[in-house]
Design an enzyme around this catalytic site. Structure first.
Site, PDB file in Angstrom:
ATOM      1  N   ARG A   1       0.831  -1.208   0.000  1.00 58.98           N
ATOM      2  CA  ARG A   1       0.000   0.000   0.000  1.00 58.98           C
ATOM      3  C   ARG A   1       0.865   1.257   0.000  1.00 58.98           C
ATOM      4  O   ARG A   1       0.596   2.196  -0.758  1.00 58.98           O
ATOM      5  CB  ARG A   1      -0.938   0.011   1.211  1.00 58.98           C
ATOM      6  CG  ARG A   1      -2.010  -1.074   1.162  1.00 58.98           C
ATOM      7  CD  ARG A   1      -2.806  -1.131   2.440  1.00 58.98           C
ATOM      8  NE  ARG A   1      -1.911  -1.422   3.555  1.00 58.98           N
ATOM      9  CZ  ARG A   1      -2.198  -1.236   4.832  1.00 58.98           C
ATOM     10  NH1 ARG A   1      -3.368  -0.745   5.185  1.00 58.98           N
ATOM     11  NH2 ARG A   1      -1.337  -1.547   5.775  1.00 58.98           N
TER      12      ARG A   1
ATOM     13  N   ASN B   1      -5.955  -2.919   1.966  1.00 61.02           N
ATOM     14  CA  ASN B   1      -5.950  -4.375   2.086  1.00 61.02           C
ATOM     15  C   ASN B   1      -7.391  -4.869   2.160  1.00 61.02           C
ATOM     16  O   ASN B   1      -8.271  -4.154   2.625  1.00 61.02           O
ATOM     17  CB  ASN B   1      -5.221  -4.812   3.360  1.00 61.02           C
ATOM     18  CG  ASN B   1      -3.726  -4.648   3.269  1.00 61.02           C
ATOM     19  OD1 ASN B   1      -3.154  -4.554   2.193  1.00 61.02           O
ATOM     20  ND2 ASN B   1      -3.072  -4.616   4.418  1.00 61.02           N
TER      21      ASN B   1
END
Length: 111
Positions: free
Chosen positions: A25, A43
């Site tokens: 990320r 996620n």
């Protein structure tokens, strides 16, 4: 009418493989911001990373290629799926952010 340099495109993505716990990320956000791409990444409960990209077509395509072929340094990409890339009249996002699952709460940090 917008010039090609001004046209804004968007698409969703989901990346499969070893993509959680490997700074995926943060790396996605960093690359997006450095390329002027807006959107978000997070996620999932399925062990994937999902999000949305928004920017000029060359920059969105560059991020898509990176998500499909590279990812973060420790990620192992099995595959990436993308929704159709489509033109949008205006930006929907101000920046590129990391989103967090609504059911997950960050552990409090001890000082």
């Amino acid at each position: 009418m917008q010039t090609p340099e001004e046209q804004i495109f968007t698409c969703g993505f989901e990346v499969f493989g070893e993509v959680q716990g490997v700074r995926m990320r943060k790396a996605t956000r960093s690359l997006a911001l450095s390329n002027g791409v807006r959107g978000w990444v997070m996620n999932t409960d399925r062990g994937t990373v999902t999000g949305e990209l928004e920017g000029t077509l060359p920059k969105v395509n560059e991020l898509k290629f990176w998500l499909l072929c590279f990812g973060s340094e420790k990620a192992v990409i099995e595959r990436a799926e993308f929704s159709p890339t489509k033109e949008v009249p205006v930006h929907s996002f101000d920046s590129f952010t990391i989103r967090y699952h609504p059911d997950r709460r960050e552990e409090p940090q001890l000082i």
